[in-house]
Write a protein that holds these residues in place. Structure first.
Motif, PDB file in Angstrom:
ATOM      1  N   THR A  96       0.789  -1.197  -0.087  1.00 23.89           N
ATOM      2  CA  THR A  96      -0.038  -0.050  -0.001  1.00 23.89           C
ATOM      3  C   THR A  96       0.907   1.177  -0.140  1.00 23.89           C
ATOM      4  O   THR A  96       1.736   1.425   1.010  1.00 23.89           O
ATOM      5  CB  THR A  96      -0.872   0.058   1.166  1.00 23.89           C
ATOM      6  N   VAL A  97       0.935   1.775  -1.078  1.00 26.14           N
ATOM      7  CA  VAL A  97       1.720   3.281  -1.098  1.00 26.14           C
ATOM      8  C   VAL A  97       0.749   4.457  -0.751  1.00 26.14           C
ATOM      9  O   VAL A  97      -0.331   4.675  -1.298  1.00 26.14           O
ATOM     10  CB  VAL A  97       2.288   3.378  -2.691  1.00 26.14           C
ATOM     11  N   VAL A  98       1.353   5.044   0.097  1.00 25.79           N
ATOM     12  CA  VAL A  98       0.694   6.479   0.880  1.00 25.79           C
ATOM     13  C   VAL A  98       1.725   7.702   0.200  1.00 25.79           C
ATOM     14  O   VAL A  98       2.586   7.827   0.793  1.00 25.79           O
ATOM     15  CB  VAL A  98       0.260   6.386   2.075  1.00 25.79           C
ATOM     16  N   LEU A  99       0.851   8.394  -0.574  1.00 28.44           N
ATOM     17  CA  LEU A  99       1.960   9.658  -1.099  1.00 28.44           C
ATOM     18  C   LEU A  99       1.251  10.759  -0.476  1.00 28.44           C
ATOM     19  O   LEU A  99       0.161  10.890  -0.073  1.00 28.44           O
ATOM     20  CB  LEU A  99       1.379   9.753  -2.634  1.00 28.44           C
ATOM     21  N   TYR A 100       2.291  11.774  -0.370  1.00 26.93           N
ATOM     22  CA  TYR A 100       2.083  12.897   0.340  1.00 26.93           C
ATOM     23  C   TYR A 100       3.090  13.926  -0.031  1.00 26.93           C
ATOM     24  O   TYR A 100       4.189  13.470  -0.422  1.00 26.93           O
ATOM     25  CB  TYR A 100       2.006  12.909   1.995  1.00 26.93           C
ATOM     26  N   GLY A 101       3.005  15.351   0.022  1.00 25.74           N
ATOM     27  CA  GLY A 101       4.053  16.379  -0.130  1.00 25.74           C
ATOM     28  C   GLY A 101       3.447  17.550   0.254  1.00 25.74           C
ATOM     29  O   GLY A 101       2.210  17.823   0.881  1.00 25.74           O
ATOM     30  N   GLY A 102       4.165  18.677  -0.147  1.00 22.24           N
ATOM     31  CA  GLY A 102       4.021  20.028   0.178  1.00 22.24           C
ATOM     32  C   GLY A 102       3.236  20.656  -1.027  1.00 22.24           C
ATOM     33  O   GLY A 102       2.558  19.714  -1.717  1.00 22.24           O
ATOM     34  N   ASN A 103       2.804  22.034  -1.049  1.00 19.91           N
ATOM     35  CA  ASN A 103       1.917  22.523  -2.031  1.00 19.91           C
ATOM     36  C   ASN A 103       0.893  21.763  -2.162  1.00 19.91           C
ATOM     37  O   ASN A 103       0.161  21.440  -3.321  1.00 19.91           O
ATOM     38  CB  ASN A 103       2.791  22.538  -3.456  1.00 19.91           C
TER      39      ASN A 103
END
Lengths: 277, 97
Positions: free
Chosen positions: A79-86
């Motif tokens: 299970t890939v959980v992506l996150y980031g700024g902006n």
């Protein structure tokens, strides 16, 4: 597809930081952000050098996506959980790319890095060590990717959703206001496009608005539900955010992201452009 | 530093005739505040851009002529500040939280 399938909140994330089958992946416009602190056990993807071909400005191909994820220690059944700024722009762009190459279980962390920080949740500088894998990417799913000829053909017939700010749409400015305005391409938008800025789909803290608010937003702005849709912005990451809203949260059919976006379209010779200023 | 564009590595401020720069510092308890989120909103409240303050609390936008609102977010706080920008010049703002 619905919100629960594609989004996790920060509480869920905190409860799964050490889950061996969950891989947190940070993707930021500012690729150095990860170095200053990231969610525990998260790995980094660099959109400038890893997710695209730096010279061609095209996505990496299927073989390179397999190599990249293998090197990052990501398996096909993780299970890939992506996150980031902006507000998750670049995380949404990576999400779209994971879907393009057929990853079965990928999600976004609602609110991304900003919500995490505003909540005062913990960040670490420790870089996890993950054993390499033998990741196998699928053939690209072109039902979610639009190319320039298809965009020109869509004028007047499909939903062309320009998700940039109103000033970029009108042609008053050529890039988001946190960037110098040095781009060489022309200003304006694709004729018949409707302007539904990505930002209307998110709250101040970067979380997505409710299904009801999102549905009302698009119908109020002239989105035609019975028609295929192409979303675009300047370089394809804000439009990934809106693509995520339309296809993944609201479950609309036939929604494509035009990752060439205005950087390509606004530089083409001979295509129609509408300018309002 | 954090996910929005890194304000610590901005080029030195040279305002071109076509740019209306809005820049400044976020201050809390008399000290520059790094890591605050500054959102640039247009006259109708429309979101235009967002950056995160540098280690010295600094932020910068490249906008257009007109009246703008800066919405500054920090844990538990949201403060609005108005500013007028004009091409060829830099409007400087200090946001106090």
């Amino acid at each position: 597809m619905s919100r629960e399938d594609v989004l996790v909140d920060a509480d869920w994330a905190e409860a799964h930081l050490d889950d061996p089958k969950v891989v947190f992946v940070e993707v930021d416009e500012d690729v150095s952000a990860y170095d200053g602190g990231h969610i525990k056990n998260a790995v980094r993807l660099d959109w400038t050098t890893e997710l695209q071909q730096p010279e061609a400005l095209d996505l990496i191909d299927q073989a390179d996506f397999s190599k990249l994820l293998s090197a990052k220690g990501i398996s096909n059944d993780d299970t890939v959980v992506l996150y980031g700024g902006n507000n998750n722009w670049f995380a949404a762009y990576a999400y779209w790319q994971f879907k393009l190459y057929g990853h079965s279980d990928v999600k976004l962390l609602d609110g991304g890095r900003k919500k995490w920080e505003l909540d005062g949740r913990e960040l670490t500088k420790d870089v996890p060590v993950r054993a390499t894998t033998s990741y196998q990417a699928q053939s690209p799913d072109l039902s979610i990717r639009a190319f320039r000829d298809e965009v020109v053909d869509a004028i007047g017939s499909k939903n062309l959703v320009d998700v940039r700010s109103p000033d970029e749409f009108s042609g008053k400015i050529k890039a988001p206001a946190h960037l110098p305005q040095e781009q060489s391409q022309r200003a304006g938008h694709i004729p018949t496009a409707i302007n539904i800025p990505w930002s209307k789909a998110a709250a101040d803290d970067g979380t997505f608005r409710s299904d009801e608010e999102l549905t009302a937003l698009y119908s109020a702005e002239g989105f035609n539900d019975g028609t295929p849709t192409i979303a675009y912005c300047r370089i394809g990451e804000r439009s990934s955010h809106s693509w995520f809203v339309l296809r993944e949260i609201l479950g609309k059919d036939d929604v494509k992201n035009y990752d060439g976006s205005w950087a390509e379209y606004g530089s083409l010779i001979g295509v129609p452009i509408k300018k309002d200023v | 530093m954090c996910g929005a564009p890194d304000q610590a590595t901005l080029p030195s401020l040279e305002v071109s005739p076509n740019e209306a720069v809005i820049h400044g510092t976020v201050v809390k308890d008399g000290q520059p505040l790094p890591g605050a989120y500054v959102r640039l909103l247009g006259t109708t409240g429309e979101f235009t851009a967002e950056v995160q303050t540098s280690a010295t609390g600094y932020f910068r936008f490249y906008a257009a002529d007109g009246d703008w609102t800066l919405r500054t977010l920090a844990p538990g706080q949201s403060v609005d500040t108005t500013v007028t920008a004009a091409k060829g010049s830099a409007a400087e703002v200090t946001v106090e939280l």
